[in-house]
Design a protein around this motif. Sequence first.
Motif, PDB file in Angstrom:
ATOM      1  N   THR A  66       0.935  -1.456  -0.037  1.00  0.00           N
ATOM      2  CA  THR A  66      -0.585  -0.184   0.105  1.00  0.00           C
ATOM      3  C   THR A  66       0.414   1.583  -0.093  1.00  0.00           C
ATOM      4  OG1 THR A  66       0.004   0.088   2.788  1.00  0.00           O
ATOM      5  CG2 THR A  66      -2.206  -1.563   1.234  1.00  0.00           C
ATOM      6  N   ILE A  67       0.380   2.601  -0.265  1.00  0.00           N
ATOM      7  CA  ILE A  67       1.181   3.760  -0.157  1.00  0.00           C
ATOM      8  C   ILE A  67       0.534   4.300   0.818  1.00  0.00           C
ATOM      9  CG2 ILE A  67      -0.731   4.862  -1.810  1.00  0.00           C
ATOM     10  CD1 ILE A  67       0.573   7.596  -2.162  1.00  0.00           C
ATOM     11  N   SER A  68       1.450   4.698   1.398  1.00  0.00           N
ATOM     12  CA  SER A  68       0.711   5.224   3.248  1.00  0.00           C
ATOM     13  C   SER A  68      -0.602   5.946   2.817  1.00  0.00           C
ATOM     14  CB  SER A  68       1.706   5.130   4.206  1.00  0.00           C
ATOM     15  OG  SER A  68       2.501   3.808   4.034  1.00  0.00           O
ATOM     16  N   GLN A  69      -1.038   5.667   4.381  1.00  0.00           N
ATOM     17  CA  GLN A  69      -2.456   7.039   4.953  1.00  0.00           C
ATOM     18  C   GLN A  69      -1.389   8.107   4.574  1.00  0.00           C
ATOM     19  OE1 GLN A  69      -4.373   6.562   7.679  1.00  0.00           O
ATOM     20  NE2 GLN A  69      -5.398   8.183   8.076  1.00  0.00           N
ATOM     21  N   PRO A  70      -1.578   9.469   3.861  1.00  0.00           N
ATOM     22  CA  PRO A  70      -1.044  10.731   3.776  1.00  0.00           C
ATOM     23  C   PRO A  70      -0.743  11.045   5.786  1.00  0.00           C
ATOM     24  CG  PRO A  70      -2.655  10.906   2.568  1.00  0.00           C
ATOM     25  CD  PRO A  70      -3.336   9.648   2.933  1.00  0.00           C
ATOM     26  N   TYR A  71      -2.349  10.800   6.489  1.00  0.00           N
ATOM     27  CA  TYR A  71      -2.140  11.438   8.304  1.00  0.00           C
ATOM     28  C   TYR A  71      -0.519  10.345   8.313  1.00  0.00           C
ATOM     29  CZ  TYR A  71      -2.024  11.245  13.289  1.00  0.00           C
ATOM     30  OH  TYR A  71      -1.993  11.326  14.319  1.00  0.00           O
ATOM     31  N   THR A  72      -0.356   9.417   7.892  1.00  0.00           N
ATOM     32  CA  THR A  72       0.799   8.658   8.376  1.00  0.00           C
ATOM     33  C   THR A  72       2.113   8.959   8.065  1.00  0.00           C
ATOM     34  OG1 THR A  72      -0.349   6.380   8.886  1.00  0.00           O
ATOM     35  CG2 THR A  72       1.544   5.857   9.155  1.00  0.00           C
ATOM     36  N   VAL A  73       1.968   9.559   6.689  1.00  0.00           N
ATOM     37  CA  VAL A  73       3.494   9.636   6.042  1.00  0.00           C
ATOM     38  C   VAL A  73       3.876  11.135   6.540  1.00  0.00           C
ATOM     39  CG1 VAL A  73       3.809  10.859   3.959  1.00  0.00           C
ATOM     40  CG2 VAL A  73       3.351   8.660   4.225  1.00  0.00           C
ATOM     41  N   ALA A  74       2.670  12.193   6.807  1.00  0.00           N
ATOM     42  CA  ALA A  74       2.656  13.335   7.587  1.00  0.00           C
ATOM     43  C   ALA A  74       3.554  13.172   9.112  1.00  0.00           C
ATOM     44  CB  ALA A  74       2.078  13.743   7.937  1.00  0.00           C
ATOM     45  N   PHE A  75       2.643  11.883   9.890  1.00  0.00           N
ATOM     46  CA  PHE A  75       3.491  11.841  11.430  1.00  0.00           C
ATOM     47  C   PHE A  75       4.626  11.225  11.059  1.00  0.00           C
ATOM     48  CE2 PHE A  75       3.855   8.942  15.370  1.00  0.00           C
ATOM     49  CZ  PHE A  75       3.270  10.335  15.804  1.00  0.00           C
ATOM     50  N   GLN A  76       5.032  10.642  10.261  1.00  0.00           N
ATOM     51  CA  GLN A  76       6.168  10.189  10.805  1.00  0.00           C
ATOM     52  C   GLN A  76       7.322  10.943  10.281  1.00  0.00           C
ATOM     53  OE1 GLN A  76       6.058   6.231   8.092  1.00  0.00           O
ATOM     54  NE2 GLN A  76       7.186   5.452   9.925  1.00  0.00           N
ATOM     55  N   THR A  77       6.972  11.508   8.909  1.00  0.00           N
ATOM     56  CA  THR A  77       8.042  12.762   8.523  1.00  0.00           C
ATOM     57  C   THR A  77       8.200  13.652  10.016  1.00  0.00           C
ATOM     58  OG1 THR A  77       7.046  12.348   6.072  1.00  0.00           O
ATOM     59  CG2 THR A  77       8.437  13.778   6.401  1.00  0.00           C
ATOM     60  N   GLU A  78       7.236  13.869  10.782  1.00  0.00           N
ATOM     61  CA  GLU A  78       7.171  15.387  11.463  1.00  0.00           C
ATOM     62  C   GLU A  78       8.514  14.508  12.696  1.00  0.00           C
ATOM     63  OE1 GLU A  78       4.489  18.022  12.908  1.00  0.00           O
ATOM     64  OE2 GLU A  78       3.675  16.292  14.378  1.00  0.00           O
ATOM     65  N   LEU A  79       7.797  13.092  12.963  1.00  0.00           N
ATOM     66  CA  LEU A  79       8.623  12.680  14.291  1.00  0.00           C
ATOM     67  C   LEU A  79      10.334  12.205  13.694  1.00  0.00           C
ATOM     68  CD1 LEU A  79       8.381  11.422  16.864  1.00  0.00           C
ATOM     69  CD2 LEU A  79       7.510   8.931  15.658  1.00  0.00           C
ATOM     70  N   LEU A  80      10.501  12.523  12.450  1.00  0.00           N
ATOM     71  CA  LEU A  80      11.570  12.170  11.727  1.00  0.00           C
ATOM     72  C   LEU A  80      12.512  13.830  11.757  1.00  0.00           C
ATOM     73  CD1 LEU A  80      13.707  10.104  10.070  1.00  0.00           C
ATOM     74  CD2 LEU A  80      12.581  10.971   8.431  1.00  0.00           C
ATOM     75  N   ASP A  81      12.116  14.125  12.007  1.00  0.00           N
ATOM     76  CA  ASP A  81      13.281  15.770  12.440  1.00  0.00           C
ATOM     77  C   ASP A  81      13.520  16.408  11.309  1.00  0.00           C
ATOM     78  OD1 ASP A  81      13.423  18.294  13.748  1.00  0.00           O
ATOM     79  OD2 ASP A  81      14.739  17.224  15.475  1.00  0.00           O
ATOM     80  N   LEU A  82      14.065  16.043   9.925  1.00  0.00           N
ATOM     81  CA  LEU A  82      14.689  16.419   8.972  1.00  0.00           C
ATOM     82  C   LEU A  82      15.408  17.665   9.362  1.00  0.00           C
ATOM     83  CD1 LEU A  82      14.053  16.300   5.748  1.00  0.00           C
ATOM     84  CD2 LEU A  82      12.780  14.586   6.454  1.00  0.00           C
ATOM     85  N   ARG A  83      16.459  17.885   8.656  1.00  0.00           N
ATOM     86  CA  ARG A  83      17.158  19.236   8.339  1.00  0.00           C
ATOM     87  C   ARG A  83      17.346  19.208   7.377  1.00  0.00           C
ATOM     88  NH1 ARG A  83      21.276  18.030  12.467  1.00  0.00           N
ATOM     89  NH2 ARG A  83      21.480  15.743  10.358  1.00  0.00           N
ATOM     90  N   LYS A  84      17.250  20.808   6.656  1.00  0.00           N
ATOM     91  CA  LYS A  84      17.921  20.256   4.582  1.00  0.00           C
ATOM     92  C   LYS A  84      19.014  19.918   5.114  1.00  0.00           C
ATOM     93  CE  LYS A  84      16.204  23.760   1.487  1.00  0.00           C
ATOM     94  NZ  LYS A  84      15.889  25.075   1.102  1.00  0.00           N
ATOM     95  N   GLY A  85      18.999  19.107   3.621  1.00  0.00           N
ATOM     96  CA  GLY A  85      20.640  18.573   3.293  1.00  0.00           C
ATOM     97  C   GLY A  85      20.635  17.105   4.144  1.00  0.00           C
TER      98      GLY A  85
END
Length: 218
Positions: A66-85
């Motif tokens: 499956t392609i993940s639910q957009p909320y799940t994508v957003a949640f995981q990405t927020e938690l990942l806390d990535l910085r540019k680069g």
Amino acid sequence: MNTNLIDTFKHKGLRKKLVTTVKSKGIRDERVLTAIESVPRHYFFDSGFLEYAYEDKAFPIGEGQTISQPYTVAFQTELLDLRKGDKILEVGTGSGYQAAILFNMGGKVYSIERQRPLYVKAKEMLPKIGCIVKVHFGDGYNGLQAFAPFDRILVTAGAPLIPQPLIDQLKPGGKMVIPLNENDYQVMTLIVKNEDGSTNITQHGIFKFVPLLGDKSR
Ligand code: SAM
């Protein structure tokens, strides 16, 4: 010409609504919200299913995945806390949508997928929409030693345990987000690797993922 790869005002409007939805569910990071608004999710759907692209739901992409639910994508990405680069490893390329979000946020993205048809499709598709992502075919349990270490690692399938190679391939100070548990649900888990190699592990709610599988015989 692939008519999926046209981004109309209607699509843009539907993405704005999607942003409102994930915001109402608690996503606050503006960089994540901007990426959700910017990346056309319908590009990752087959043409017969475009109407489902902006629902906040997971959707089948073939090979039982499956392609993940957009909320799940957003949640995981927020938690990942990535910085540019940041150099990021995503385990479970699937459709390529999550990788496109990470690229849109300025990540140098490596992604690994164990289902060959999905790997081939994502590898061909991402450059067509301007996303420079290094897509690899293989077993994500092993990570990507040749390109390690990574600032961030994001696992997008439910894992029964934390794969040691992924911990080893995380930089000191790096973060990994991984849904853990092999039952019906997973606990979203954040692992922060300290400078001395030890880890701090915290839990961030219950989600539902397809399983992280090992070699094809498992
Ligand atoms: N991130 C994807 C996206 O944006 O479409 C969704 C990922 S889907 C929920 C999980 C993916 O993990 C599937 O495509 C599955 O084939 C893949 N997967 C499962 N086990 C894996 C493994 N050991 N190594 C690499 N990929 C794996």
